[in-house]
Design a protein around this motif. Structure first.
Motif, PDB file in Angstrom:
ATOM      1  N   LYS A   1       0.827  -1.210   0.000  1.00 39.24           N
ATOM      2  CA  LYS A   1       0.000   0.000   0.000  1.00 39.24           C
ATOM      3  C   LYS A   1       0.862   1.261   0.000  1.00 39.24           C
ATOM      4  O   LYS A   1       0.473   2.290  -0.572  1.00 39.24           O
ATOM      5  CB  LYS A   1      -0.944  -0.007   1.204  1.00 39.24           C
ATOM      6  N   TRP A   2       2.023   1.210   0.624  1.00 35.04           N
ATOM      7  CA  TRP A   2       2.931   2.364   0.585  1.00 35.04           C
ATOM      8  C   TRP A   2       3.499   2.537  -0.823  1.00 35.04           C
ATOM      9  O   TRP A   2       3.607   3.660  -1.331  1.00 35.04           O
ATOM     10  CB  TRP A   2       4.043   2.206   1.615  1.00 35.04           C
ATOM     11  N   GLU A   3       3.842   1.429  -1.467  1.00 38.54           N
ATOM     12  CA  GLU A   3       4.321   1.503  -2.851  1.00 38.54           C
ATOM     13  C   GLU A   3       3.225   2.059  -3.759  1.00 38.54           C
ATOM     14  O   GLU A   3       3.497   2.838  -4.677  1.00 38.54           O
ATOM     15  CB  GLU A   3       4.759   0.121  -3.335  1.00 38.54           C
ATOM     16  N   ALA A   4       1.980   1.673  -3.499  1.00 37.79           N
ATOM     17  CA  ALA A   4       0.856   2.177  -4.288  1.00 37.79           C
ATOM     18  C   ALA A   4       0.689   3.680  -4.089  1.00 37.79           C
ATOM     19  O   ALA A   4       0.418   4.422  -5.050  1.00 37.79           O
ATOM     20  CB  ALA A   4      -0.425   1.445  -3.897  1.00 37.79           C
ATOM     21  N   GLU A   5       0.845   4.143  -2.857  1.00 37.73           N
ATOM     22  CA  GLU A   5       0.761   5.580  -2.594  1.00 37.73           C
ATOM     23  C   GLU A   5       1.813   6.346  -3.398  1.00 37.73           C
ATOM     24  O   GLU A   5       1.529   7.414  -3.952  1.00 37.73           O
ATOM     25  CB  GLU A   5       0.951   5.867  -1.109  1.00 37.73           C
ATOM     26  N   LYS A   6       3.012   5.820  -3.441  1.00 40.34           N
ATOM     27  CA  LYS A   6       4.079   6.507  -4.169  1.00 40.34           C
ATOM     28  C   LYS A   6       3.775   6.586  -5.660  1.00 40.34           C
ATOM     29  O   LYS A   6       4.125   7.563  -6.327  1.00 40.34           O
ATOM     30  CB  LYS A   6       5.422   5.807  -3.903  1.00 40.34           C
ATOM     31  N   ILE A   7       3.107   5.571  -6.184  1.00 39.49           N
ATOM     32  CA  ILE A   7       2.693   5.590  -7.586  1.00 39.49           C
ATOM     33  C   ILE A   7       1.683   6.716  -7.817  1.00 39.49           C
ATOM     34  O   ILE A   7       1.768   7.464  -8.799  1.00 39.49           O
ATOM     35  CB  ILE A   7       2.087   4.232  -7.994  1.00 39.49           C
ATOM     36  N   VAL A   8       0.736   6.845  -6.898  1.00 38.63           N
ATOM     37  CA  VAL A   8      -0.264   7.909  -7.015  1.00 38.63           C
ATOM     38  C   VAL A   8       0.392   9.279  -6.904  1.00 38.63           C
ATOM     39  O   VAL A   8       0.029  10.221  -7.622  1.00 38.63           O
ATOM     40  CB  VAL A   8      -1.360   7.737  -5.941  1.00 38.63           C
ATOM     41  N   GLN A   9       1.366   9.399  -6.017  1.00 33.97           N
ATOM     42  CA  GLN A   9       2.068  10.674  -5.840  1.00 33.97           C
ATOM     43  C   GLN A   9       2.741  11.145  -7.130  1.00 33.97           C
ATOM     44  O   GLN A   9       2.935  12.352  -7.331  1.00 33.97           O
ATOM     45  CB  GLN A   9       3.109  10.555  -4.724  1.00 33.97           C
ATOM     46  N   ASN A  10       3.075  10.213  -8.011  1.00 39.75           N
ATOM     47  CA  ASN A  10       3.697  10.584  -9.282  1.00 39.75           C
ATOM     48  C   ASN A  10       2.769  11.409 -10.167  1.00 39.75           C
ATOM     49  O   ASN A  10       3.209  12.031 -11.137  1.00 39.75           O
ATOM     50  CB  ASN A  10       4.148   9.333 -10.043  1.00 39.75           C
ATOM     51  N   LEU A  11       1.482  11.431  -9.847  1.00 43.80           N
ATOM     52  CA  LEU A  11       0.523  12.219 -10.617  1.00 43.80           C
ATOM     53  C   LEU A  11       0.727  13.719 -10.424  1.00 43.80           C
ATOM     54  O   LEU A  11       0.111  14.520 -11.130  1.00 43.80           O
ATOM     55  CB  LEU A  11      -0.911  11.845 -10.228  1.00 43.80           C
ATOM     56  N   LYS A  12       1.564  14.111  -9.473  1.00 45.27           N
ATOM     57  CA  LYS A  12       1.824  15.530  -9.257  1.00 45.27           C
ATOM     58  C   LYS A  12       2.369  16.212 -10.497  1.00 45.27           C
ATOM     59  O   LYS A  12       2.222  17.424 -10.678  1.00 45.27           O
ATOM     60  CB  LYS A  12       2.794  15.720  -8.084  1.00 45.27           C
ATOM     61  N   SER A  13       3.006  15.438 -11.345  1.00 47.69           N
ATOM     62  CA  SER A  13       3.581  16.001 -12.576  1.00 47.69           C
ATOM     63  C   SER A  13       2.623  15.875 -13.758  1.00 47.69           C
ATOM     64  O   SER A  13       3.019  16.097 -14.897  1.00 47.69           O
ATOM     65  CB  SER A  13       4.897  15.290 -12.906  1.00 47.69           C
ATOM     66  N   SER A  14       1.368  15.515 -13.493  1.00 43.34           N
ATOM     67  CA  SER A  14       0.388  15.342 -14.566  1.00 43.34           C
ATOM     68  C   SER A  14      -0.810  16.262 -14.340  1.00 43.34           C
ATOM     69  O   SER A  14      -0.883  17.000 -13.357  1.00 43.34           O
ATOM     70  CB  SER A  14      -0.086  13.890 -14.633  1.00 43.34           C
ATOM     71  N   ALA A  15      -1.767  16.193 -15.247  1.00 42.23           N
ATOM     72  CA  ALA A  15      -2.972  17.019 -15.146  1.00 42.23           C
ATOM     73  C   ALA A  15      -4.034  16.378 -14.261  1.00 42.23           C
ATOM     74  O   ALA A  15      -5.059  17.001 -13.963  1.00 42.23           O
ATOM     75  CB  ALA A  15      -3.546  17.260 -16.538  1.00 42.23           C
TER      76      ALA A  15
END
Length: 335
Positions: free
Chosen positions: A149-163
């Motif tokens: 679940k922590w790895e999944a959170e980090k994947i979601v955090q990558n959306l900061k560079s998207s729309a």
């Protein structure tokens, strides 16, 4: 920035879980098109009664995910593999690969917002922690579930560079309508006439009634500005000692239960030996005792929800006692 409008179409993953079912039920009363997805074919009737489209599929299938997110404005990602004891590959597939597929499809299909349901299990390291804040350091995971679940959170955090806008929610120990995990497990033990207490039941903990989590999700759907791109702890805001909680359950259910006080260190060691034995014998089912389970019942862990209050406007809408009373008095009636 485009003016905000209430979404017309929402996708709910993990819609057959207790949170997903209650969320779908509540949102079905609003003027929103809802698509529900899960892997349990026996739940089809539930969604048909709500006049909601239910799609059966595997979120680790990239093509399936790309298809179900088309023309969707908001994705609420509730799906997760939560078993406390299973092979890493199952957690990786269900929680990491599936979340990556969700994130990729949100970008591909220009989904406006992703609300990702995570877990406070990422905070657990076997040590007492009070008033944990979202920005506190994340320890090395003590379970495959927390790690995935922590790895999944980090994947979601990558959306900061998207729309794609996103919000992460970390609800603690959800109980309530359609619950098949927390209270059922406690009651299964209690109905045998006893309940184990580690550290005399003094461990301080949070529970969260499911309608409060649904409330937080609804706030996240409409949130704007500085609340976007952040993680939020969600609880009932009423930390209680374990024995206080079990006393409430016993009183509401009107059952007789004898407490058995057990030494934490000994039970933790026994749990460790059981886990090793299960692994050596390649036993796939969940063991009767685990280190994580013992730890959760014996070690203080409470969450700070001030960020959710100040930025999302979150306030619990149902008290802990009222939530327990409704759940226990309607046991089996909501299934």
């Amino acid at each position: 920035m485009k003016p905000y409008t209430t979404p017309k179409k929402i996708l709910i993953t993990g819609a057959t879980g207790s949170l997903g079912m209650r969320l779908t039920e509540v949102l079905s009363q609003e003027n929103i098109i809802i698509i529900a997805t899960g892997r349990n074919p026996t739940k089809k009737t539930f969604f048909e009664k709500l006049n909601i489209e239910y799609l059966i599929g595997d979120l680790s299938d990239r093509n399936f995910v790309n298809e179900i997110t088309k023309d969707v404005e908001v994705v609420i990602h509730c799906a997760a593999f939560t078993s406390p004891f299973a092979e890493w590959e199952l957690f990786e597939k269900s929680n990491i690969v599936s979340t990556q597929n969700i994130v990729n499809s949100c970008q591909l299909n220009r989904v406006r917002r992703l609300i990702h349901i995570s877990t406070p299990s990422i905070y657990f390291d076997g040590k007492a922690k009070i008033n944990i804040k979202e920005g506190d350091s994340i320890p090395e995971a003590r379970s495959f579930y927390a790690k995935s679940k922590w790895e999944a959170e980090k994947i979601v955090q990558n959306l900061k560079s998207s729309a794609v806008e996103f919000i992460i929610l970390r609800p603690r120990a959800i109980f309530g309508r359609y619950d098949s995990v927390l209270l059922p497990r406690m009651l299964k033990i209690m109905e045998k006439g006893f309940f184990p207490l580690f550290n005399n039941g003094e461990a301080l903990m949070d529970l969260t009634y499911v309608d409060n989590v649904v409330h937080a999700i609804k706030l996240s759907i409409n949130a704007r500005g500085t609340s976007l791109g952040l993680a939020f702890n969600i609880t009932n805001g009423e930390p209680k000692k374990l024995k206080e909680i079990t006393d409430m359950i016993i009183k509401i259910r009107k059952i007789e239960v004898v407490y058995r006080k057990l030494p934490f260190a000994l039970m933790y060691a026994i749990a460790a030996m059981i886990e090793v034995t299960y692994k050596m014998l390649n036993i796939k089912r969940e063991p009767p005792l685990s280190r994580y389970g013992v730890g959760v019942m014996a070690i203080d862990q409470t969450l700070n929800i001030e960020r959710a209050k100040s930025l999302l406007g979150y306030e619990p809408v149902v008290s802990l006692e009222d939530g327990l009373r409704y759940t226990l008095n309607n046991w089996g009636k909501d299934d």
